[in-house]
Structure formats: structure tokens, C-alpha cells
Design an enzyme around this catalytic site. Structure first.
Site, PDB file in Angstrom:
ATOM      1  CE1 TYR A  34     -37.351  22.290   5.768  1.00 22.36           C
ATOM      2  CE2 TYR A  34     -37.320  21.299   4.238  1.00 22.36           C
ATOM      3  CZ  TYR A  34     -36.518  21.424   5.352  1.00 22.36           C
ATOM      4  OH  TYR A  34     -35.369  22.820   4.734  1.00 22.36           O
ATOM      5  CB  SER A  46     -36.184  22.026   1.296  1.00 23.78           C
ATOM      6  OG  SER A  46     -35.991  20.426   1.548  1.00 23.78           O
TER       7      SER A  46
HETATM    8  P1  NAP Z   1     -30.588  25.129  10.715  1.00 25.72           P
HETATM    9  O1  NAP Z   1     -30.031  24.226  11.626  1.00 25.72           O
HETATM   10  O2  NAP Z   1     -31.652  24.750   9.601  1.00 25.72           O
HETATM   11  O3  NAP Z   1     -30.294  27.016  11.402  1.00 25.72           O
HETATM   12  C1  NAP Z   1     -30.373  27.916  10.322  1.00 25.72           C
HETATM   13  C2  NAP Z   1     -30.683  28.779  11.719  1.00 25.72           C
HETATM   14  O4  NAP Z   1     -31.570  29.982  11.995  1.00 25.72           O
HETATM   15  C3  NAP Z   1     -30.034  28.579  12.639  1.00 25.72           C
HETATM   16  O5  NAP Z   1     -29.202  29.175  13.450  1.00 25.72           O
HETATM   17  C4  NAP Z   1     -31.575  28.713  13.197  1.00 25.72           C
HETATM   18  O6  NAP Z   1     -31.540  28.863  14.341  1.00 25.72           O
HETATM   19  C5  NAP Z   1     -32.539  30.053  12.915  1.00 25.72           C
HETATM   20  N1  NAP Z   1     -33.189  29.775  13.803  1.00 25.72           N
HETATM   21  C6  NAP Z   1     -34.776  29.256  13.484  1.00 25.72           C
HETATM   22  N2  NAP Z   1     -35.961  29.647  13.575  1.00 25.72           N
HETATM   23  C7  NAP Z   1     -35.421  31.242  13.955  1.00 25.72           C
HETATM   24  C8  NAP Z   1     -35.623  32.195  14.043  1.00 25.72           C
HETATM   25  N3  NAP Z   1     -37.154  32.735  14.517  1.00 25.72           N
HETATM   26  N4  NAP Z   1     -36.026  33.456  14.062  1.00 25.72           N
HETATM   27  C9  NAP Z   1     -34.717  33.500  13.729  1.00 25.72           C
HETATM   28  N5  NAP Z   1     -33.390  32.766  13.276  1.00 25.72           N
HETATM   29  C10 NAP Z   1     -34.266  31.305  13.835  1.00 25.72           C
HETATM   30  O7  NAP Z   1     -29.225  25.695   8.883  1.00 25.72           O
HETATM   31  P2  NAP Z   1     -28.882  24.887   8.291  1.00 25.72           P
HETATM   32  O8  NAP Z   1     -29.009  23.306   8.005  1.00 25.72           O
HETATM   33  O9  NAP Z   1     -27.676  25.503   7.206  1.00 25.72           O
HETATM   34  O10 NAP Z   1     -30.137  25.580   6.744  1.00 25.72           O
HETATM   35  C11 NAP Z   1     -30.997  26.444   6.792  1.00 25.72           C
HETATM   36  C12 NAP Z   1     -31.670  26.951   5.814  1.00 25.72           C
HETATM   37  O11 NAP Z   1     -31.586  25.555   4.719  1.00 25.72           O
HETATM   38  C13 NAP Z   1     -32.763  26.440   5.964  1.00 25.72           C
HETATM   39  O12 NAP Z   1     -34.091  26.942   5.451  1.00 25.72           O
HETATM   40  C14 NAP Z   1     -33.158  24.719   5.837  1.00 25.72           C
HETATM   41  O13 NAP Z   1     -34.407  24.393   5.910  1.00 25.72           O
HETATM   42  C15 NAP Z   1     -32.843  24.939   4.784  1.00 25.72           C
HETATM   43  N6  NAP Z   1     -31.999  23.851   4.376  1.00 25.72           N
HETATM   44  C16 NAP Z   1     -30.960  23.379   3.965  1.00 25.72           C
HETATM   45  C17 NAP Z   1     -30.679  22.017   3.428  1.00 25.72           C
HETATM   46  C18 NAP Z   1     -29.258  20.157   4.645  1.00 25.72           C
HETATM   47  O14 NAP Z   1     -29.361  19.660   4.037  1.00 25.72           O
HETATM   48  N7  NAP Z   1     -29.291  21.339   5.682  1.00 25.72           N
HETATM   49  C19 NAP Z   1     -31.517  21.775   2.568  1.00 25.72           C
HETATM   50  C20 NAP Z   1     -32.190  21.813   1.964  1.00 25.72           C
HETATM   51  C21 NAP Z   1     -32.484  23.232   2.603  1.00 25.72           C
HETATM   52  P3  NAP Z   1     -31.676  26.816  15.823  1.00 25.72           P
HETATM   53  O15 NAP Z   1     -30.111  27.045  15.839  1.00 25.72           O
HETATM   54  O16 NAP Z   1     -32.034  27.904  17.412  1.00 25.72           O
HETATM   55  O17 NAP Z   1     -32.556  26.445  15.568  1.00 25.72           O
HETATM   56  C1  GCO Z   2     -35.373  15.818   5.334  1.00 28.09           C
HETATM   57  C2  GCO Z   2     -34.315  16.795   5.125  1.00 28.09           C
HETATM   58  C3  GCO Z   2     -34.609  17.310   3.902  1.00 28.09           C
HETATM   59  C4  GCO Z   2     -33.328  18.418   4.211  1.00 28.09           C
HETATM   60  C5  GCO Z   2     -33.529  19.386   2.848  1.00 28.09           C
HETATM   61  C6  GCO Z   2     -33.443  18.526   1.489  1.00 28.09           C
HETATM   62  O1  GCO Z   2     -35.351  15.569   6.644  1.00 28.09           O
HETATM   63  O2  GCO Z   2     -35.996  14.923   4.632  1.00 28.09           O
HETATM   64  O3  GCO Z   2     -33.670  17.420   6.780  1.00 28.09           O
HETATM   65  O4  GCO Z   2     -36.026  17.936   5.008  1.00 28.09           O
HETATM   66  O5  GCO Z   2     -33.346  19.419   5.149  1.00 28.09           O
HETATM   67  O6  GCO Z   2     -34.336  21.027   3.365  1.00 28.09           O
HETATM   68  O7  GCO Z   2     -32.905  19.690   0.531  1.00 28.09           O
END
Ligand code: NAP
Ligand code: GCO
Length: 266
Positions: A160, A147
Site C-alpha cells: 500500500y 494517503s
Molecule cells: P475503500 O474500502 O478503500 O473502497 C473504495 C472502493 O473502491 C470500494 O467500493 C471498493 O470495492 C472499490 N474498488 C476496489 N477495487 C476496485 C477495482 N479494481 N475497480 C473498481 N472499484 C474497486 O474505501 P475508503 O476507505 O473510502 O477509501 C477510498 C480511497 O481512499 C482509497 O484509495 C483508500 O486507499 C484511500 N484512503 C483511505 C483512508 C482511510 O483512512 N479510510 C485514508 C487514506 C486514503 P470493495 O468494497 O469491493 O473493495
Molecule cells: C493502515 C491504514 C492506512 C489508512 C490511510 C492512511 O493500515 O495504516 O489503513 O493505510 O487507510 O491510507 O492515510
């Protein structure tokens, strides 16, 4: 080997955790297009069913399982089942994650622990469940979804940021410890990506104006937009393919330039 062949995942089995929707789903679709068999898990049956339907809609025959990635026994049982039913895992993407946006002094220790458990302990548990078989078979690829918060802090995301910063170092350590076995472990650090996880930061205000955080992110991003899950597809294929065989312990930030930018001058 032609350069385009180096990006092929033909014949590989890829397991993407938490990939029913969002970033994990986009990465899995890219891997399928590059030739890989797709395995994913999610925490609830409804999510797995929703994921299976979405993959089917894209013409992808994915294999979906219910598994909580924080549960070491359940993960070991799932790995044994995947190896039996589909094949050994060549590519692992630790994508499942959660966030809790709570000011640090108001956050309970149990909430903090839960975020660390899913975002840091689980990638450790899942990685150690596939590494021995990767060693036996001569190599493998592990990609940890990090992230911006692997590098930066901000109000309300202490757990986080601690977890994703730790995940960056776990990435480097897996690369250090298992690089000798032809295992490459790298991270992807997505910028701000439009998924349900970030929906609360993009909601329109009652008067129809932009959420202040939404406007803030646009101004902090040289690309002047949020990312889409599709923006992660190319980098994820690169890190899973032979094209990156000498890339190890790196975090590839896919952030539209946020980390390079000091911010708009007044
Ligand atoms: P997300 O909402 O973070 O969902 C990821 C999936 O993981 C969801 O289906 C969630 O289920 C599932 N999950 C949660 N806890 C779990 C567990 N204990 N065992 C198995 N599955 C579990 O979706 P996303 O935004 O696409 O994020 C994916 C990854 O990218 C995450 O690691 C997130 O931190 C990272 N990320 C996201 C962003 C962003 O801007 N979106 C940026 C940087 C990094 P539930 O729906 O029930 O929670
Ligand atoms: C926040 C965001 C972030 C992003 C992401 C950034 O609250 O600042 O949710 O944490 O999801 O991980 O890279």
C-alpha cells in the site's frame, strides 16, 4: 467572478471511481452540491446498487456503472459510454483502492502486485483514458486519493505504501506532462478516516476497551480524533474547481495534523 463562484462546479461532469460508499461517496456528494453531474463506478453490481440508493437518499441523481479500474479495455469502454450517455469528463477522482495488511516477508508477490495494480496502475489507466478528451476541450482536473502512506511507512502495509508513494509521483508527473494543456492534477492525502477500510483498526476489544491502534492514532493526531469522510469534502471541491486553477502537482494532506507532529512527549 465572485470568489464563491470560483468554487462552483456548475455544468461539470465528475467521475469518482469506487464511490459507492466511504470517501468517494462523500466527495461525490460534495461535488453534486457544488453543481456537478455525478458518475461513479464500482467493482460489483451490488455495490453500484447500494451506491445508487445512497445517492438517491441524498436527492442526488448519480449515474453508476460496474467497472474494474484495473481492466484497461473495460475502462476505455466505460469512458466511451459515459461520453455518449452523460457527457465528457471534466473532473476525475481516482478514489478506488484496496489495502492488504500483511507483514512484508509473509506477503506473496501476487498479493503485492494486486495492491499495486488497483492503487497505482489503475489511476494511470483511468487518467490516460480521460486526458486526451480533456486536452481537446481545453482542460480538466484530476484528483488522486493518496494517503499518509504516500509519506510514511508502517508495519504490514508495504504494498500500500509503495503504491500510494508511487501515486504521489504519478500525480506530480501528470501535472508536469499535461499542465501545459490546462490540466491540473493534484492529490488528497487523507489521514486516518473512519470507513470500512479502517474498521479492523478501530474494532473494540473483547473486554470493551479501545483497539490499541485506535488509541495510537488518537495520540498521533493533534486533532485527537479520526477523520470523517465529510472532512474531505471542502478540499476535494477546492481541487476540482476554478479556485485551484494554478495549483498543480500538489498533495493536500487532510490529516488533522499527523504529518506535522512528532508525537506526544513522554
Ligand atoms: P475503500 O474500502 O478503500 O473502497 C473504495 C472502493 O473502491 C470500494 O467500493 C471498493 O470495492 C472499490 N474498488 C476496489 N477495487 C476496485 C477495482 N479494481 N475497480 C473498481 N472499484 C474497486 O474505501 P475508503 O476507505 O473510502 O477509501 C477510498 C480511497 O481512499 C482509497 O484509495 C483508500 O486507499 C484511500 N484512503 C483511505 C483512508 C482511510 O483512512 N479510510 C485514508 C487514506 C486514503 P470493495 O468494497 O469491493 O473493495
Ligand atoms: C493502515 C491504514 C492506512 C489508512 C490511510 C492512511 O493500515 O495504516 O489503513 O493505510 O487507510 O491510507 O492515510
Amino acid at each position: 467572478m465572485k470568489i464563491t463562484d470560483k468554487f462552483s462546479l456548475e455544468g461539470k461532469t465528475a467521475w469518482i471511481t469506487g464511490a459507492s460508499y466511504g470517501i468517494g461517496f462523500a466527495i461525490a456528494c460534495a461535488y453534486a452540491e457544488a453543481g456537478a453531474r455525478i458518475v461513479f463506478n464500482d467493482i460489483r453490481q451490488e455495490l453500484v446498487d447500494k451506491g445508487l440508493a445512497s445517492y438517491r437518499e441524498k436527492g442526488i441523481e448519480a449515474h453508476g456503472y460496474v467497472c474494474d479500474v484495473t481492466d484497461e479495455e473495460a475502462v476505455a469502454a466505460l469512458v466511451a459510454r459515459i461520453e455518449k450517455e452523460i457527457g465528457a469528463i471534466d473532473i476525475l477522482v481516482n478514489n478506488a483502492g484496496i489495502i492488504k495488511r500483511i507483514p512484508m516477508c509473509e506477503m506473496s508477490a501476487s498479493d503485492f502486485r494486486q495492491v499495486i495494480d488497483v492503487d497505482l496502475n489503475a489511476p494511470f489507466i483511468v487518467s490516460k483514458s480521460v486526458i486526451p478528451s480533456m486536452i481537446r476541450r481545453g482542460g480538466g482536473k484530476i484528483i488522486n486519493i493518496c494517503s499518509m502512506m504516500s509519506e510514511l511507512g508502517r508495519e504490514t502495509v508495504s504494498a500500500y505504501a509503495a503504491a500510494k508513494g508511487g501515486l504521489k509521483m504519478l500525480t506530480k508527473n501528470i501535472a508536469s506532462e499535461y499542465g501545459q494543456y490546462n490540466i491540473q492534477c493534484n492529490g488528497i492525502g487523507p489521514g486516518y478516516i473512519a470507513t470500512p477500510q479502517t474498521a479492523p483498526l478501530r474494532e473494540l476489544q473483547e473486554d470493551g476497551s479501545r483497539h490499541p491502534f485506535d488509541a495510537f492514532i488518537i495520540s498521533k493526531t493533534p486533532a485527537s480524533r479520526w477523520g470523517d469522510p465529510e472532512d474531505l469534502m471542502g478540499p476535494a471541491v477546492f481541487l476540482a474547481s476554478p479556485a485551484s486553477d494554478f495549483v498543480n502537482g500538489h498533495v493536500l494532506y487532510v490529516d488533522g495534523g499527523i504529518l506535522a507532529y512528532i508525537g506526544k512527549q513522554p
